[in-house]
Design an enzyme around this catalytic site. Structure first.
Site, short mmCIF file in Angstrom:
data_model
loop_
_atom_site.label_atom_id
_atom_site.label_comp_id
_atom_site.label_asym_id
_atom_site.label_seq_id
_atom_site.Cartn_x
_atom_site.Cartn_y
_atom_site.Cartn_z
N HIS A 71 37.58 46.50 44.19
CA HIS A 71 38.75 47.28 43.79
C HIS A 71 38.99 47.25 42.29
CE1 HIS A 71 41.17 43.48 44.37
NE2 HIS A 71 41.87 44.00 43.39
N ASP A 102 35.04 43.53 49.44
CA ASP A 102 35.73 43.66 48.16
C ASP A 102 34.95 43.01 47.01
OD1 ASP A 102 37.54 44.41 46.29
OD2 ASP A 102 39.21 43.19 47.03
N SER A 191 42.26 39.80 39.84
CA SER A 191 41.24 40.33 40.73
C SER A 191 39.85 40.25 40.12
CB SER A 191 41.55 41.79 41.06
OG SER A 191 42.69 41.86 41.84
#
Lengths: 442, 461
Positions: A71, A102, A191
């Site tokens: 992402h 992910d 992230s």
């Protein structure tokens, strides 16, 4: 007073010990963490637009491979720039991504690194299977753009199931792996950054957190990250098998299904038209064996590994399912298909003010469409021909004039004819299976 | 509300002080005999919901029509209890019976007991306006206060702002002119029509935390929308022959979508409209006649479909034209298919069971009402008639056993305790056993919702 002093002293000593342990590997790890700035293309609102995002990553090889989240860096990225620990910016390209776990792999532009005489270090992986709850871990990353932020916590749970059908920029995630849960502060921008041990070993890639909750963060275990990144480097993508059964934990239902303990996985749903449906599998069946192997799916955290076992089979392979249905036991066999996301290819037709996405098989199944032909309207720009015609987000375009639009390329061809010679176009579209006609006028 | 309360009090005060009768005052007092307030209960599984509406007297037999929206479509006639009729200004309740709903006009018909009938005057006693009322003409009507004010009548008036077809000829006035369901007159007392349920009106709401957000408000007590007399008087004789409103003609085409003017122009349909048929039900008259998905209906019995505004009025018009017929009638549809016109004759059938007619049963221990699977459920669940099994959750008691397990109203229950439900009777038998079995700790349901299936475990103790 005295007691206080002693306590204070004890803390000091402990902290000193931890620092000593950390100093060796930890600094090397810090040198391997990078900030990632991404410019990407989106097709919302009837046009092609660019947006920017910030994430984190960790260099995992001497030849400049970087591990991050799917992402953070996806195929829609048009420009990726990496800020090294030395505060130098280098461009990078996407090697491959896998939204199901992910994860994405980037490669630094090594020519640029050499030309500019830059240097970097790479991090080492630890073994995520050896983690225990309570173990101290650190998260490194770029929360809210605050470069090189280090936070500390413990492993809160090392086997957390967490499935999100729209989790990675609208793509599915978390079906095939469990996650590490930590209370180390994880914020947007963390992230893709690593979760590391005191020795500086990467044991997870930080991925998500409950927003608004206190310290509930999740990371992809390093053992999965290693496997996925290796495959992404080799093939650029990960191919998985699809059966079309929606599993559910048997928890508390063993008695109802008259099962011996430690066996079985409940089938909660079967995707219409899927290999499982064609094989005759039905919701409320209990799968006891998969290719002869006993299944234990009593608890939610046991389901992702089972899903992964199915997904890891070669596409087109025959799966034998030992099934309990009521009092009888059946042996069903299904041939796997290639797993696809529900998100199809996207495009924008600028002069119409229309952006679309191909109907995927998964989307067609979810929405009970007859088949996967057509494109979904993602957005329309107010005042442009598509919006004036009355098309709206969610409509499925199936025909232009007398030509069926099964594939996105068909619509692209029709559009380029229109660009060459603009004429009113009769569009057939459906919404909730109601068919309407629209006219796009130049 | 407060404003209107003041207004009505003011009216009373003015009337009290001046006490000068105008011709309208006499007309108003005379026509009060044609309007009534109606109260009844809708009985559901747990409680009775009181409903208050207003109605117009249509004949000397004590027949009264109520607006279509008075009763929700899924409510079965058996749930309607204790109809009471009140004259304006009176708290004397007269009993009435429910006669049913007319499928064409949507009106509900009730009949009041003998003793009140002599005090009522049907609106057919008054002459009707010839043609349409003129634009800007002033019309007036009656409003009724609530029960706590003894259904006190008050005077309302407004001017005709617009006359349009929706698809019936309808006058829209500049302000509220009567209670919904009550008659409207001109200055000489001629009948202009009957007020319909009011349209929603858009307002902007400004408050501390909302900055000019649009909100839709509907006035449920008064209306500015009047169905004209020509659309009322010819249909007053449609008193339902059965409480279900049957017979009802049925085509079996669903998802009717209008053509917008641009599309009509591109298809070279000048000054007319059409409807696209999205879905043809398997086994329906439409399917038997060979109608297909995507057919565009251009004309019915040779009459082109008119262009009406807004576009979505056209499918409503088409649907009403079908219901004007009787089951067994043959109609001719002119359809456009792949660019070619063709005529298709359809022999209309009998409308399949409607939600209000469906068999249903409440199981108290489960907190669940199931009803039989209907043709209309096949449309929403996208299931062919040949594959329709199971039952529908009509009602789920909040906090009850099935409610706690996650069952929701309109869910499709396909298996009970691992046994596939083939018929409604089978489901009843199984559920009766479960409801009666006091020792049983749980039941497992297989349920579909929006195409997704799930196993629900219902704990009973």
């Amino acid at each position: 007073m005295r007691r206080l002093t002693i306590t204070g002293l004890a803390l000091f000593v402990l902290a000193g010990a931890a620092e000593a342990a950390m100093s060796r590997g930890f600094n090397r790890l810090l040198e391997a963490v990078v900030r990632i700035d991404v410019r990407e293309i989106t097709f919302e609102d009837g046009a092609q637009r660019f947006t920017g995002g910030i994430g984190s990553g960790v260099i995992i090889s001497a030849d400049g491979l970087i591990l991050t989240n799917a992402h953070v860096a996806s195929p829609s990225a048009v420009e990726i720039s990496v800020t090294l620990a030395s505060l130098e910016r280098v461009s990078a390209r996407l090697v491959g991504w896998d939204h199901w776990t992910d994860l994405a792999v980037l490669r630094l532009d090594l020519d640029e690194v050499r030309r500019r005489k830059l240097s970097f270090t790479s991090a080492d992986f630890g073994d995520s299977s050896e983690l225990y709850s309570g173990q101290t871990v650190y998260a490194v990353g770029t929360p809210y753009g605050l470069t090189r932020t280090l936070t500390r916590g413990i492993i809160s749970n090392n086997n957390r199931p967490f499935e999100d059908k729209r989790g990675v920029n609208g793509y599915e995630t978390g079906l095939f792996n469990t996650w590490l849960q930590t209370d180390a502060a994880i914020n947007p921008g963390n992230s893709g950054g690593p979760l590391v041990t005191e020795e500086g070993k990467v044991i997870g890639i930080n991925s998500r957190a409950y927003i608004g909750a206190e310290n509930l963060g999740f990371a992809i275990p390093s053992n999965i990250a290693r496997r996925v990144s290796t495959e992404l480097v080799l093939h650029g993508t990960i191919t998985r098998s699809y059966l079309g059964l929606v599993p559910r934990e048997l928890q508390d239902l063993e008695k109802f299904y008259a099962l011996a303990v430690n066996t079985g996985m409940l089938v909660d749903g079967v995707d219409p038209g899927s290999p499982a449906a064609r094989a005759g599998l039905r919701p409320s069946d209990v799968v006891l064996t998969l290719n002869g192997q006993k299944l234990d799916g009593r608890f939610p955290e046991q389901l992702p590994p089972i899903q992964n076992a199915i997904a890891s089979l070669p596409v087109g392979s025959t799966v034998r399912l030992g099934v309990k249905r009521g009092g009888q036991t059946l042996e069903l066999s299904a041939v796997t298909e290639k797993l696809e996301s529900w998100v199809g290819a996207e495009w924008a037709f600028e002069k119409w003010g229309l952006s679309v996405r191909k109907v995927s098989r998964a989307y067609a199944r979810e929405n009970q469409l007859t088949d996967d032909s057509g494109v979904i309207v993602l957005g329309v720009q107010p005042g442009y021909p598509a919006a004036e015609a009355g098309l709206a987000r969610g409509d499925i375009i199936t025909k232009v004039g007398s030509e069926p639009v099964r594939e996105l390329d068909r619509l692209k061809a029709i559009y380029s004819n229109y660009e060459a010679k603009p004429e009113p176009q009769l569009i057939e579209a459906q919404r909730n299976r109601r068919i309407s006609l629209y006219v796009i006028k130049p | 509300m407060n404003f209107r309360r003041c207004l009505s009090l003011l009216l009373v005060a003015v009337a009290g002080v001046t006490a000068v009768a105008t011709p309208l005052t006499d007309l108003f007092n005379e026509r009060l005999k044609s309007v009534v307030a109606v109260e009844f209960f809708v009985q559901d599984e747990l409680e009775r919901h009181p409903v208050g509406v207003q109605g117009t007297v249509i004949d000397t037999a004590g027949t009264i029509i109520l607006p279509p929206a008075s009763i929700l479509p899924a409510v079965s006639p058996g749930q309607l209890k204790d109809f009471k009729v009140y004259q304006p200004g009176s708290t004397d309740a007269a009993n009435a019976v429910y006669l049913g709903q007319d499928p064409l006009t949507g009106w509900h018909f009730i009949r009041v007991e003998e003793r009140l009938r002599s005090q009522l005057v049907p609106i057919t006693n008054y002459p009707a306006i010839k043609g349409d009322p003129a634009l800007s003409e002033e019309l007036w009507g009656i409003g009724l206060r609530n029960r706590d004010e003894s259904f006190m009548p008050y005077f309302l008036s407004g001017r005709v702002a617009l006359i349009t077809r929706l698809p019936q000829k309808t006058a829209i006035l500049g302000n509220e002119v009567a209670g919904p369901g009550l008659p409207v007159f001109n200055s000489t007392g001629q009948l202009a029509g009957i007020a319909q349920t009011s349209f929603g009106q858009s307002y902007l709401l400004f408050s501390r935390n909302q900055n000019g957000n649009p909100v839709l408000l509907v006035n449920v007590e008064e209306s500015s929308v009047v169905l004209l007399a020509d659309e009322v008087l010819p249909y007053l004789g449609r008193i339902p022959r059965s409480v279900t409103g049957r017979p009802i003609a049925w085509l079996g085409a669903y998802g009717l979508q209008p053509l917008d003017p641009e599309v009509a122009k591109l298809l070279k349909l000048e000054n007319q409209s059409g409807v696209v048929l999205s879905d043809i039900m398997e086994g329906s008259p439409a399917a038997a006649a060979g109608l297909k998905e995507r057919d565009i209906v251009l004309a019915l019995d040779g009459q082109p479909l008119p262009r009406l505004k807004p576009d979505h009025v056209v499918p409503g018009f088409f649907g009403q034209e079908i219901v004007r017929h009787q089951p067994g009638d043959t109609i001719a549809l002119t359809v456009l298919r792949d660019g070619n016109r063709q005529e298709i004759k359809v022999r209309l059938g009998d409308e399949p069971k409607l939600p209000r007619e469906a068999e249903r049963h409440y199981f108290e221990r489960l907190g669940l009402t199931v009803r039989e699977f209907l043709a209309s459920d096949g449309i929403t669940q996208r299931i062919k008639p040949s594959e329709q099994t199971g039952v529908i959750a009509q009602f789920v008691k909040p906090g009850g056993p099935v409610g706690t397990a996650g069952l929701q109203p309109d869910d499709w229950v396909r298996e009970i305790d691992g046994v596939e439900i083939k018929t409604y009777e089978q489901a009843l038998n199984q559920l009766h056993d479960i409801d009666a079995g006091k020792q049983r700790p749980e039941v497992v349901l297989l349920v579909s919702r929006g195409g997704e299936t799930s196993v629900l475990r219902v704990k009973l103790n």
